[in-house]
Design a protein around this motif. Structure first.
Motif, PDB file in Angstrom:
ATOM      1  N   GLY A 201      18.883  50.683  45.590  1.00 10.75           N
ATOM      2  CA  GLY A 201      19.072  50.931  45.018  1.00 10.75           C
ATOM      3  C   GLY A 201      20.864  51.927  44.542  1.00 10.75           C
ATOM      4  O   GLY A 201      20.743  52.459  43.840  1.00 10.75           O
ATOM      5  N   ARG A 202      20.903  52.548  45.740  1.00 10.63           N
ATOM      6  CA  ARG A 202      22.032  53.648  45.837  1.00 10.63           C
ATOM      7  C   ARG A 202      23.102  53.433  45.954  1.00 10.63           C
ATOM      8  O   ARG A 202      23.784  51.317  45.268  1.00 10.63           O
ATOM      9  N   THR A 203      23.929  53.840  45.203  1.00 10.08           N
ATOM     10  CA  THR A 203      25.256  53.464  44.708  1.00 10.08           C
ATOM     11  C   THR A 203      26.190  53.784  45.909  1.00 10.08           C
ATOM     12  O   THR A 203      26.415  55.016  46.292  1.00 10.08           O
ATOM     13  N   MET A 204      27.182  53.220  46.336  1.00 10.14           N
ATOM     14  CA  MET A 204      27.442  52.931  47.313  1.00 10.14           C
ATOM     15  C   MET A 204      29.119  52.648  47.165  1.00 10.14           C
ATOM     16  O   MET A 204      29.022  51.311  46.706  1.00 10.14           O
ATOM     17  N   LEU A 205      29.969  53.058  47.942  1.00 14.05           N
ATOM     18  CA  LEU A 205      31.588  52.449  47.803  1.00 14.05           C
ATOM     19  C   LEU A 205      31.674  52.438  49.413  1.00 14.05           C
ATOM     20  O   LEU A 205      31.199  52.879  50.638  1.00 14.05           O
ATOM     21  N   ILE A 206      32.371  50.956  49.797  1.00 17.10           N
ATOM     22  CA  ILE A 206      31.996  51.329  51.441  1.00 17.10           C
ATOM     23  C   ILE A 206      33.503  50.821  51.609  1.00 17.10           C
ATOM     24  O   ILE A 206      33.868  49.564  51.198  1.00 17.10           O
ATOM     25  N   VAL A 207      34.389  51.358  53.077  1.00 21.02           N
ATOM     26  CA  VAL A 207      34.981  50.619  53.345  1.00 21.02           C
ATOM     27  C   VAL A 207      34.981  50.047  55.008  1.00 21.02           C
ATOM     28  O   VAL A 207      34.112  50.741  54.948  1.00 21.02           O
ATOM     29  N   THR A 208      35.219  48.604  54.609  1.00 18.27           N
ATOM     30  CA  THR A 208      34.107  47.961  56.029  1.00 18.27           C
ATOM     31  C   THR A 208      35.538  46.599  56.188  1.00 18.27           C
ATOM     32  O   THR A 208      36.165  46.229  56.223  1.00 18.27           O
ATOM     33  N   HIS A 209      34.814  46.268  57.997  1.00 20.33           N
ATOM     34  CA  HIS A 209      35.923  45.630  57.928  1.00 20.33           C
ATOM     35  C   HIS A 209      34.899  44.907  58.368  1.00 20.33           C
ATOM     36  O   HIS A 209      34.793  43.274  59.237  1.00 20.33           O
ATOM     37  N   GLU A 210      33.551  44.876  58.051  1.00 17.05           N
ATOM     38  CA  GLU A 210      32.210  44.059  58.188  1.00 17.05           C
ATOM     39  C   GLU A 210      32.069  42.559  57.525  1.00 17.05           C
ATOM     40  O   GLU A 210      31.430  43.222  56.077  1.00 17.05           O
ATOM     41  N   MET A 211      32.166  41.423  57.833  1.00 15.67           N
ATOM     42  CA  MET A 211      32.609  40.737  56.091  1.00 15.67           C
ATOM     43  C   MET A 211      31.117  39.880  56.074  1.00 15.67           C
ATOM     44  O   MET A 211      31.150  39.969  54.489  1.00 15.67           O
ATOM     45  N   ASN A 212      30.048  39.790  56.642  1.00 12.74           N
ATOM     46  CA  ASN A 212      29.802  38.757  56.348  1.00 12.74           C
ATOM     47  C   ASN A 212      28.339  39.915  55.261  1.00 12.74           C
ATOM     48  O   ASN A 212      28.091  39.714  54.585  1.00 12.74           O
ATOM     49  N   PHE A 213      28.194  41.495  56.398  1.00 16.79           N
ATOM     50  CA  PHE A 213      27.523  42.313  55.262  1.00 16.79           C
ATOM     51  C   PHE A 213      28.294  42.911  54.090  1.00 16.79           C
ATOM     52  O   PHE A 213      26.983  42.729  52.770  1.00 16.79           O
ATOM     53  N   ALA A 214      29.912  42.617  53.540  1.00 18.27           N
ATOM     54  CA  ALA A 214      30.435  42.946  52.255  1.00 18.27           C
ATOM     55  C   ALA A 214      29.794  41.919  51.297  1.00 18.27           C
ATOM     56  O   ALA A 214      29.455  41.909  50.655  1.00 18.27           O
ATOM     57  N   ARG A 215      29.931  40.842  51.831  1.00 18.39           N
ATOM     58  CA  ARG A 215      29.121  39.421  51.384  1.00 18.39           C
ATOM     59  C   ARG A 215      28.094  39.097  50.988  1.00 18.39           C
ATOM     60  O   ARG A 215      27.866  39.154  49.688  1.00 18.39           O
ATOM     61  N   GLU A 216      27.541  39.588  51.919  1.00 18.00           N
ATOM     62  CA  GLU A 216      25.468  39.744  51.491  1.00 18.00           C
ATOM     63  C   GLU A 216      24.942  41.320  50.319  1.00 18.00           C
ATOM     64  O   GLU A 216      24.356  40.773  50.085  1.00 18.00           O
ATOM     65  N   VAL A 217      25.546  42.164  50.763  1.00 20.19           N
ATOM     66  CA  VAL A 217      24.828  43.276  50.102  1.00 20.19           C
ATOM     67  C   VAL A 217      25.906  43.830  48.604  1.00 20.19           C
ATOM     68  O   VAL A 217      25.400  44.619  47.618  1.00 20.19           O
ATOM     69  N   SER A 218      27.219  43.327  48.492  1.00 19.27           N
ATOM     70  CA  SER A 218      27.765  43.817  47.450  1.00 19.27           C
ATOM     71  C   SER A 218      27.424  44.048  45.723  1.00 19.27           C
ATOM     72  O   SER A 218      27.062  42.255  45.805  1.00 19.27           O
ATOM     73  N   SER A 219      27.916  44.260  45.220  1.00 18.70           N
ATOM     74  CA  SER A 219      27.553  43.906  43.741  1.00 18.70           C
ATOM     75  C   SER A 219      29.172  43.686  43.344  1.00 18.70           C
ATOM     76  O   SER A 219      29.587  42.648  42.792  1.00 18.70           O
ATOM     77  N   GLU A 220      30.317  44.679  44.137  1.00 20.82           N
ATOM     78  CA  GLU A 220      31.826  44.080  43.670  1.00 20.82           C
ATOM     79  C   GLU A 220      32.041  43.975  45.304  1.00 20.82           C
ATOM     80  O   GLU A 220      32.229  45.257  45.845  1.00 20.82           O
ATOM     81  N   VAL A 221      33.587  42.662  44.847  1.00 16.93           N
ATOM     82  CA  VAL A 221      34.040  43.280  45.987  1.00 16.93           C
ATOM     83  C   VAL A 221      35.171  44.034  45.404  1.00 16.93           C
ATOM     84  O   VAL A 221      36.524  42.882  45.007  1.00 16.93           O
ATOM     85  N   VAL A 222      36.368  44.437  46.689  1.00 14.57           N
ATOM     86  CA  VAL A 222      37.276  45.143  45.778  1.00 14.57           C
ATOM     87  C   VAL A 222      38.912  44.257  47.400  1.00 14.57           C
ATOM     88  O   VAL A 222      38.387  44.726  48.215  1.00 14.57           O
ATOM     89  N   PHE A 223      39.414  43.952  47.125  1.00 17.06           N
ATOM     90  CA  PHE A 223      41.037  44.139  48.243  1.00 17.06           C
ATOM     91  C   PHE A 223      42.238  44.357  47.590  1.00 17.06           C
ATOM     92  O   PHE A 223      42.531  44.210  46.806  1.00 17.06           O
ATOM     93  N   LEU A 224      42.301  45.497  48.755  1.00 18.07           N
ATOM     94  CA  LEU A 224      43.560  46.114  48.813  1.00 18.07           C
ATOM     95  C   LEU A 224      44.682  45.399  49.329  1.00 18.07           C
ATOM     96  O   LEU A 224      44.290  45.215  51.084  1.00 18.07           O
ATOM     97  N   HIS A 225      45.435  45.640  48.796  1.00 14.51           N
ATOM     98  CA  HIS A 225      47.042  45.179  49.794  1.00 14.51           C
ATOM     99  C   HIS A 225      48.011  45.537  49.504  1.00 14.51           C
ATOM    100  O   HIS A 225      48.595  46.231  48.294  1.00 14.51           O
ATOM    101  N   GLN A 226      48.316  46.780  49.953  1.00 10.24           N
ATOM    102  CA  GLN A 226      50.327  47.637  50.451  1.00 10.24           C
ATOM    103  C   GLN A 226      49.749  48.847  48.910  1.00 10.24           C
ATOM    104  O   GLN A 226      50.675  48.372  48.207  1.00 10.24           O
ATOM    105  N   GLY A 227      48.255  49.153  49.105  1.00 13.97           N
ATOM    106  CA  GLY A 227      48.243  50.369  48.098  1.00 13.97           C
ATOM    107  C   GLY A 227      48.220  49.579  46.686  1.00 13.97           C
ATOM    108  O   GLY A 227      47.722  50.309  45.342  1.00 13.97           O
ATOM    109  N   VAL A 228      47.873  48.172  46.412  1.00 19.79           N
ATOM    110  CA  VAL A 228      47.187  48.286  45.390  1.00 19.79           C
ATOM    111  C   VAL A 228      45.725  47.132  45.298  1.00 19.79           C
ATOM    112  O   VAL A 228      45.628  46.191  46.439  1.00 19.79           O
ATOM    113  N   VAL A 229      44.889  47.009  44.199  1.00 22.40           N
ATOM    114  CA  VAL A 229      44.099  46.273  43.878  1.00 22.40           C
ATOM    115  C   VAL A 229      44.620  44.564  43.713  1.00 22.40           C
ATOM    116  O   VAL A 229      45.425  43.495  43.018  1.00 22.40           O
ATOM    117  N   GLU A 230      45.060  43.590  44.532  1.00 13.64           N
ATOM    118  CA  GLU A 230      45.289  42.350  44.575  1.00 13.64           C
ATOM    119  C   GLU A 230      44.034  41.498  44.288  1.00 13.64           C
ATOM    120  O   GLU A 230      44.736  41.015  44.225  1.00 13.64           O
TER     121      GLU A 230
END
Ligand SMILES: Nc1ncnc2c1ncn2[C@@H]1O[C@H](COP(=O)(O)OP(=O)(O)OP(=O)(O)O)[C@@H](O)[C@H]1O
Length: 255
Positions: A201-230
């Motif tokens: 239940g730790r609160t975490m913000l994670i910049v990652t290229h590990e997509m499977n991990f992000a998919r399995e673990v995240s409560s929310e996913v944010v995708f950035l493109h050229q400095g904006v939330v796309e």
């Protein structure tokens, strides 16, 4: 009564010289949220994460920690902290795990983990030592406690860095591409430790290229493109049915 976010970033901008790298990013993290920040190289992920605790000074925007707005004033080019005590207190409660571990090379593993609580939080040595050993067991590296960082593999060093961050009892932990500097065979052990933290239940913000991990673990996913939330949403939304074509292309390029 509405819940106050542990961390809220509002309209964060960052300019390096003439280049606007972040063009107004907002994000809210509530206690227990695990937010993965994805995007192609150069999209501004690390810069955004570093703005959270002023490792980079944002050019514009607000940072609110537990409902308290960080006191920022206009510096020469960017906003700067106006109240160092407030910034120091916030930094103590927001851990940062770097891509390159940043352990003290002249200290043993145990000393690395003890340093913060002992010298910053001024906790008693016997308590700190006991807690540090507990954390080293938790990240599966207790038997290396008397070694020095250069005697450990990258994966082991990163696990020590996570234990060192946990030793400060942070409310939020920021991870900046924590596995990017590792040989592929060592990535899993670090992601395993992070997965356990998410399960706790730790609160975490994670910049990652590990997509499977992000998919399995995240409560929310944010995708950035050229400095904006796309695109942002649950892992199922972002990975399964992205609305933005750019996000769709990114996801299909990495899977
Ligand atoms: N200190 C700096 N001075 C000038 N430009 C910088 C600085 N730090 C980052 N940048 C630029 O800002 C942009 C965003 O960099 P950033 O590291 O945030 O991207 P990223 O999405 O984390 O990329 P990666 O996945 O490759 O780490 C890049 O074009 C980078 O060159």
């Amino acid at each position: 009564m509405s819940k106050v976010p542990a961390l809220e970033l509002i309209d964060i901008h960052k300019t390096f010289g003439d280049i606007e790298v972040l063009k107004g990013i907002s994000l809210k993290a509530y206690d227990g949220d695990v937010i993965s920040i994805l995007g192609s190289s150069g999209s501004g992920k690390s810069t955004f994460l570093r703005c959270v605790n002023l490792l980079e000074n944002p050019t514009r925007g607000d940072i609110i920690f537990n409902g308290n707005k960080l006191d920022l004033i206009q510096g020469e080019t960017d906003l700067v902290a106006n109240n160092m005590k407030q910034l120091t207190q916030m930094r103590q409660q927001i851990g940062f795990v770097f891509q390159s571990f940043n352990l003290w090379p002249h200290m043993t593993i145990l000393q690395n983990v003890m340093e913060g609580p002992l010298h910053v939080l001024k906790r008693p040595k016997h308590e700190v030592a006991e807690y540090a050993e507990h954390l080293l067991r938790k990240v599966g590296i207790a038997e290396k406690k008397d070694m020095y960082p250069n005697q450990l593999s990258g994966g082991q060093q990163q696990r020590v860095a996570i234990a060192r961050t946990l030793a400060m009892d942070p409310q939020v932990i920021l991870f900046d591409e924590p596995t990017s500097a590792l040989d592929p065979e060592l990535v899993g052990e670090v992601l395993g430790v992070m997965r356990n933290l998410a399960d706790e239940g730790r609160t975490m913000l994670i910049v990652t290229h590990e997509m499977n991990f992000a998919r399995e673990v995240s409560s929310e996913v944010v995708f950035l493109h050229q400095g904006v939330v796309e695109e942002k949403g649950t892992p199922d939304q972002v990975f399964g049915a992205p609305k933005s074509d750019r996000c769709k292309a990114f996801i299909s390029s990495v899977f």
